[in-house]
Enzyme design. Structure first.
Site, mmCIF file in Angstrom:
data_model
loop_
_atom_site.group_PDB
_atom_site.id
_atom_site.type_symbol
_atom_site.label_atom_id
_atom_site.label_comp_id
_atom_site.label_asym_id
_atom_site.label_seq_id
_atom_site.Cartn_x
_atom_site.Cartn_y
_atom_site.Cartn_z
ATOM 1 C CB CYS A 1 -1.311 -0.706 -1.255
ATOM 2 S SG CYS A 1 0.297 -1.468 -1.055
ATOM 3 C CG HIS B 1 -3.204 -3.285 -3.357
ATOM 4 N ND1 HIS B 1 -2.165 -2.985 -4.203
ATOM 5 C CD2 HIS B 1 -2.649 -3.894 -2.280
ATOM 6 C CE1 HIS B 1 -1.041 -3.390 -3.655
ATOM 7 N NE2 HIS B 1 -1.300 -3.948 -2.495
ATOM 8 C CG ASN C 1 1.898 -5.729 -3.410
ATOM 9 O OD1 ASN C 1 1.745 -4.609 -3.899
ATOM 10 N ND2 ASN C 1 1.599 -6.002 -2.150
#
Lengths: 352, 76
Positions: A120, A268, A298
């Site tokens: 990420c 993120h 996500n």
């Protein structure tokens, strides 16, 4: 302190691509009842996500994003002298997927191409790597391709991971621009917590073996094998709420930029809890923290460029913006960048 | 401290109309799950400005233990 100032570079354009297939968490059989599903959606904010079919890879999603971006930028393919592909889901173990993408995109053989493995924190790291290569003027035009088919690494019987994640790819065009202020970056690493986000088998520390595919039940609703992704959510959450605000604050101090001068904080998109917590700690109101987790989950390394395309593309196309982006995750690894954009090329979200 | 802590704890676990004792092992509550754990981490950070690492948290078993840990860390 891991601070970098990378002048003479600009972001010229950003594109993102997602698969068409939508999975809604409310329909997921992972939750024992509707109440459980509703509670999950309320806490995480993740209503639905996009998932690839078996035949689509991260590099496919990035390829479509790149083709569209190159065409809208009117870049000559022969002028692209650097390509970086960042993913944790490459096409093959060998060779680097960036080489395959160089050919598929029809780029010149005079192209500096390599892969990087990061989760990420990838997109922000990518800015710093590509920025550093271009800053000197050795390379003039670079393509940063960041994508992940993260659902392929998750067990569909693991409620601690599967409902959280979605697939997406992105392409970011970075260009030599003498005199531009460029990127300011702060980054950090804490490998002591590497097992908080991990796929145990399939690498060369613990090679795929006869037991790798055994499905093991860890608790109710958590069943997976050793080629699938483990996440210690509490450890990651604890890390995030302490480390991420610190990194962003440090970079703002170092760059002498005030909160009110930042147009958008691009975090993120781990989930609602994390995004809300980090934004409130830094005193950024909701309007300045665009999100994409509601519709895409996500999306790992793609989440920042996807959020930009999904939520602020009209601002990106028509305005000069001061932006802070922060990626954080597996490693554990984190990176924050401060940069300006001005009227960049930003095609509508691509769906394949 | 004790009343406030118990109130906050009950709020996170949505146990408002139930009795919570300091000797309760909170992981045994029906309401306890990984999302509640995250909410407890967030609450401790919001209200007390403390973060208990997961390895430390594993050693904390009862509501009373957790309260003592919070007391210890906030008195520093």
């Amino acid at each position: 302190m891991a601070f970098q100032t990378i002048p003479n570079v600009i972001i010229s354009g950003i594109a993102a691509c997602v698969p068409k297939n939508i999975e809604k968490n409310i329909d997921s059989s992972l939750f024992s009842n509707l109440d459980d599903a509703t509670k999950f959606i309320k806490s995480t904010g993740i209503v639905e996500k996009r998932t690839v079919s078996d035949d689509l890879t991260s590099s496919d999603l990035c390829y479509y994003a790149a083709e569209k971006l190159i065409s809208n930028l009117n870049w000559g393919k022969e002028d692209i002298d650097c390509l970086i592909f960042i993913t944790q889901t490459p096409d093959f173990i060998v060779p680097a997927t960036s080489c395959i993408l160089q050919n598929r995109l029809g780029l010149s053989k005079e192209c500096h191409a390599f892969d990087v493995t990061l989760g990420c924190s990838a997109w922000v790291y990518g800015l710093s790597i590509m920025g550093s290569l271009i800053s000197s003027g050795n390379f003039k035009k670079g393509l940063l391709l960041v994508g992940e088919t993260t659902t392929k690494t998750k067990s569909k019987q693991d409620k601690s991971t599967y409902p959280l994640f979605g697939d997406a790819g992105s392409a970011t065009a970075i260009e030599f621009s003498p005199g531009s202020s460029g990127f300011k970056v702060h980054s950090g690493t804490d490998g002591s917590k590497f097992s908080a986000i991990n796929i145990p088998d399939g690498g060369f520390r613990s090679q795929t073996n006869l037991n790798s595919l055994d499905m093991v039940k860890f608790e109710e609703g958590v069943v997976r094998n050793k080629l699938q992704y483990i996440m210690d959510g509490a450890a990651v959450f604890t890390f995030t709420i302490t480390t991420v605000p610190k990194s962003i604050t440090l970079l703002m101090e170092k760059s002498q930029v005030e909160n009110e001068n930042i147009d958008f904080l691009l975090l993120h998109q781990a989930n609602k809890m994390i995004v809300d917590k980090v934004s409130s700690k830094l005193k950024f109101e909701e309007e300045r923290v665009p999100t994409s987790y509601e519709k895409f989950g996500n999306t790992s390394c793609s989440s920042i460029p996807l959020t930009m395309v999904h939520k602020i593309s009209s601002h990106l196309r028509t305005k000069k913006l001061n932006l802070i982006a922060c990626g954080f995750g597996s490693g554990l690894s984190w990176a924050t960048a401060y940069f300006e954009t001005k009227n960049i090329i930003c095609p509508d979200l691509i769906e394949v | 401290m004790e009343t406030k802590f118990i109130e906050l704890f009950k709020e996170v676990l949505e146990l408002e109309d139930k009795n919570v004792n300091l000797t309760d092992e909170f992981r045994q509550y029906d309401e306890w799950d990984s999302l509640v754990y995250l909410s407890i981490i967030a609450m401790l950070d919001d209200e007390y400005d403390i973060v208990i690492e997961t390895d430390e948290f594993k050693k904390i078993l009862t509501v009373g233990d957790l309260m003592e840990e919070v007391k210890k860390r906030t008195s520093k």
